[in-house]
Design a protein around this motif. Structure first.
Motif, short mmCIF file in Angstrom:
data_model
loop_
_atom_site.label_atom_id
_atom_site.label_comp_id
_atom_site.label_asym_id
_atom_site.label_seq_id
_atom_site.Cartn_x
_atom_site.Cartn_y
_atom_site.Cartn_z
N LEU A 68 -50.88 -10.93 49.13
CA LEU A 68 -52.34 -11.11 49.21
C LEU A 68 -53.06 -10.24 48.18
CD1 LEU A 68 -53.30 -11.30 52.99
CD2 LEU A 68 -53.61 -13.04 51.23
N ILE A 69 -52.63 -8.98 48.06
CA ILE A 69 -53.29 -8.08 47.12
C ILE A 69 -53.08 -8.57 45.69
CG2 ILE A 69 -53.31 -5.73 46.18
CD1 ILE A 69 -52.55 -4.75 48.99
N THR A 98 -44.15 -8.80 52.91
CA THR A 98 -44.41 -9.42 51.61
C THR A 98 -45.79 -10.07 51.66
OG1 THR A 98 -42.08 -9.75 51.23
CG2 THR A 98 -43.57 -11.08 49.92
N ALA A 99 -46.20 -10.46 52.87
CA ALA A 99 -47.54 -11.01 53.08
C ALA A 99 -48.61 -10.13 52.46
CB ALA A 99 -47.78 -11.14 54.59
N LEU A 100 -48.55 -8.84 52.72
CA LEU A 100 -49.60 -7.94 52.25
C LEU A 100 -49.58 -7.79 50.73
CD1 LEU A 100 -51.85 -5.89 52.92
CD2 LEU A 100 -50.09 -4.14 52.88
N LEU A 158 -44.28 -14.86 44.00
CA LEU A 158 -44.96 -15.89 44.79
C LEU A 158 -46.40 -16.08 44.30
CD1 LEU A 158 -43.68 -14.90 48.35
CD2 LEU A 158 -43.02 -16.94 47.05
N VAL A 169 -39.21 -7.04 54.78
CA VAL A 169 -39.66 -7.93 53.71
C VAL A 169 -40.28 -9.20 54.30
CG1 VAL A 169 -38.85 -9.41 51.83
CG2 VAL A 169 -38.04 -7.05 52.00
N TRP A 170 -39.64 -9.71 55.33
CA TRP A 170 -40.14 -10.92 56.01
C TRP A 170 -41.57 -10.71 56.49
CZ3 TRP A 170 -41.48 -12.33 61.16
CH2 TRP A 170 -41.41 -13.70 61.45
N ILE A 198 -46.93 -17.65 54.14
CA ILE A 198 -46.53 -16.35 53.61
C ILE A 198 -47.20 -15.23 54.40
CG2 ILE A 198 -46.63 -14.83 51.59
CD1 ILE A 198 -46.56 -17.36 49.84
N VAL A 199 -48.46 -15.44 54.76
CA VAL A 199 -49.27 -14.37 55.34
C VAL A 199 -48.98 -14.16 56.83
CG1 VAL A 199 -51.65 -13.74 55.89
CG2 VAL A 199 -51.10 -14.62 53.63
N ALA A 200 -48.68 -15.25 57.54
CA ALA A 200 -48.58 -15.19 59.01
C ALA A 200 -47.76 -14.02 59.57
CB ALA A 200 -48.06 -16.53 59.54
N PRO A 201 -46.56 -13.73 59.03
CA PRO A 201 -45.74 -12.72 59.71
C PRO A 201 -46.39 -11.34 59.81
CG PRO A 201 -44.41 -13.94 58.15
CD PRO A 201 -45.83 -14.36 57.91
N MET A 202 -47.34 -11.03 58.94
CA MET A 202 -47.88 -9.68 58.99
C MET A 202 -48.78 -9.46 60.21
SD MET A 202 -50.64 -9.08 55.99
CE MET A 202 -52.31 -9.62 56.12
N LEU A 210 -41.37 -9.63 45.02
CA LEU A 210 -41.45 -10.94 45.64
C LEU A 210 -42.90 -11.42 45.73
CD1 LEU A 210 -39.36 -12.88 46.74
CD2 LEU A 210 -39.56 -11.77 48.98
N VAL A 249 -34.58 -6.61 55.37
CA VAL A 249 -34.94 -8.03 55.32
C VAL A 249 -36.07 -8.32 56.32
CG1 VAL A 249 -34.14 -10.37 55.86
CG2 VAL A 249 -32.74 -8.86 54.46
#
Lengths: 280, 321
Positions: free
Chosen positions: B205-206, B200-202, B119, B196-197, B138-142, B115, B193
């Protein structure tokens, strides 16, 4: 510009599919969070209505007021104290260490390897002995114990963020200052540390977020008076309607500050969280 | 000025005797290097001391704890050799939780890397406006505590009060009554899920950082040579992306093996032990019942040795390369 537009026209179907993927993913991220956010402002009767009520029928702050009796504000205060103190310790010691590793190759490759293995070691491998250690020195359920543990957890990573920054700074600055007669301490204090402020701030911010969100060690090392916010939130497992509003309010007071701080510095998150492995 | 470029310095440092350092500062010589080295050690010392006190000593202590009897039922700590290890290894609960931990970590890693790649590939082609909205989203949840992430998904999916079943019912046109937190495999899906929510941020970013680092000239050359969009992706972009993908997968997998907080909130590790990871085993053995810290320590060492065997070469090859 022109070439861009041409490409846009040519790949229109892929562009549409791509946009769709982005929008769907954006909704996937937003909806569960927004749902929780609305709960925090809904009167309890809204929780049980079918079909589910999306917006509050009458917005209310009653749940935030009820947090007083649920330890949430104490938890937030404890979390803030521990995170601020530990990220300060972590950033003060970590940034000079990161500078030394970048500039003087202190410890060489083995030391870098050791730092990275610290990052990769599951913290629960040291859960038992850390508990015994903290217990022996009488710091269980004490904010100082948790602060020290968190400083150690985050120090490898602040060191690494700062190291990754100084690696990219040419030696010229330092050489010039040294030729002008500055000693090593002056060079570090007046030139290199001010230069590194963005990386140091980012390292500190991430150390703060890591400590602010940590749960496993907080749940083992705290009992009542020093419980942090994640521990308080983990106890909110009831299913009664009266329970959901305060829980959602707690989610907000925990998530919002962490996300705001995180987003200010997310550009550094790659080096911070993967410890600069991207280049490998 | 007098110094070699940074890359050479790094290379030089990898040799045990970093002779390059002296050769680039010829007029200063040995004394300076000694003083530099001492100053470097002074700067690193507090960090090393902290790590020794709160990481190395505990590790050594836990070796000892795993070789003795250490619980509330027996007073004192008689030496028992490897008994704790054999007890853990022959415990079917440990084995099944170990398998669940690795299976769950592998599953979420694959999904999150896939994912994150999708993205990143889409966003790398997009205008600033798209990026400015999507990347923070995308990044916020982490940055949200895993416990809180668990609660968010509990509030969203729980059968009694969450809206998920209602809306799934609207979409599918049937009455959906899935118990997302209790019934297997739905409970495992909910955990995956939620992970993943959050993470996926990390990976995004990488991978995105790796993607934006690709030399555009290479892609243009391929285009000039007549490679179409798909072939450029398949034969140029993806091979160049391999290191970033590997890094993302590696770090995400290492972290996913610690999965605990979310599960505590979502399913409590149940029903029974169906969604318990190895962390549940360590916490339950060591911090409840007879507080059998010896078993907990032995189990954590078995886990740690397994991980080290898997990771050692990867760190050597990839991360420090």
């Amino acid at each position: 510009m022109n070439a861009d537009r041409k490409r846009w026209v040519r790949i229109k179907p892929t562009y549409v599919v791509g946009s769709l993927v982005l929008v769907v993913y954006g909704l996937f991220v937003l909806i569960p969070f927004l749902w929780t956010a609305t709960i925090a402002f809904k009167p309890p009767e809204d929780f049980v209505s079918t079909p589910p009520r999306i917006l509050p029928s009458a917005p209310t702050f009653v749940h935030f007021k009820s947090l007083n009796g649920l330890n949430a504000w104490t938890g937030l205060r404890n979390s803030l104290i521990v995170s601020l103190a530990s990220s300060t310790i972590s950033v003060v010691f970590g940034s000079v260490a990161g500078y030394a590793i970048a500039r003087y190759k202190t410890g060489g490759r083995n030391f870098s390897f050791w730092l990275i293995s610290q990052r990769l070691m599951p913290p629960l491998a040291i859960l038992v002995p850390i508990f015994l250690l903290v217990n022996t020195v009488g710091l269980v359920d004490n904010l100082i114990g948790l602060t020290l543990i968190y400083s150690v957890f985050t120090i490898t990573f602040t060191a690494w963020v700062v190291r990754s920054f100084y690696i990219m700074i040419p030696d010229d600055y330092e050489q010039a200052a040294r030729i002008d007669g500055a000693n090593r301490v002056q060079v570090l204090w007046h030139i290199m540390l001010p230069l590194g402020v963005p990386a140091i701030l980012a390292g500190g911010a991430f150390a703060f977020v890591v400590s602010f969100t940590e749960f496993l060690f907080a749940s083992i090392l705290t009992r009542t008076k020093s419980t942090t916010l994640p521990v308080v939130i983990s106890h909110m497992l009831g299913v009664q309607a009266t329970f959901l509003g305060p829980l959602a309010a707690m989610v907000l007071i925990s998530a919002v500050p962490a996300v705001l701080i995180g987003l200010l510095f997310y550009r550094h998150a790659v080096t911070g969280l993967s410890m600069g492995g991207v280049k490998g | 000025m007098l110094h070699a470029p940074e890359e050479e310095l790094i290379d030089a440092a990898t040799d045990k005797a970093d002779t390059d350092m002296t050769s680039t500062t010829p007029q200063r010589g040995h004394g300076l290097r000694q003083a530099d080295r001492r100053w470097g050690r002074i700067l690193v010392a507090p960090t090393v001391v902290l790590l020794i006190v709160a990481s190395i000593i505990p590790l050594i202590y836990s070796v000892w704890a795993s070789l003795v009897t250490h619980n509330l039922r027996v007073s004192g700590h008689p030496f028992v050799g490897l008994d704790n290890y054999t007890a853990v290894l022959s415990d079917p609960v440990f084995r099944s939780e170990l398998i669940f931990t690795f299976a769950m970590a592998a599953t979420v890693t694959i999904i999150e890397v896939g994912l994150g790649l999708i993205l990143a590939l889409i966003l790398s082609q997009r205008s600033k406006a798209w990026r400015r909205i999507m990347i923070p989203l995308i990044v916020a949840p982490m940055f949200i505590s895993s416990v809180v992430v668990g609660q968010i998904w509990r509030l969203f999916s729980a059968r009694t009060f969450g809206p998920l079943n209602h809306y799934l019912g609207l979409v599918t046109g049937t009455d959906v009554t899935i118990d997302w937190l209790v019934t297997t495999p739905w409970n495992m899906i909910t955990i995956a899920v939620a992970d993943v929510w959050q993470w996926t941020a990390l990976t995004f970013l990488i991978i995105f950082a790796g993607l934006t680092g690709i030399d555009q000239q290479v892609l243009e050359a391929a285009e000039v040579d007549g490679a179409n969009k798909w072939n450029r992706l398949r034969y140029v972009t993806l091979p160049l992306m391999a290191p970033a993908l590997a890094t993302a997968a590696f770090f995400r997998f290492a972290d996913a093996l610690r999965l605990y907080d979310k599960i505590v909130v979502l399913t409590g590790g149940g029903p029974g032990r169906a969604t318990s990871t190895i962390s549940f085993y360590l916490v339950e053995k060591g911090f409840s019942g007879s507080f059998n810290l010896a078993l907990s320590a032995a189990a954590s060492w078995i886990f740690l040795i397994l991980i080290s065997l898997m990771f050692y070469r990867i760190i050597q090859r990839r991360v420090l390369a």
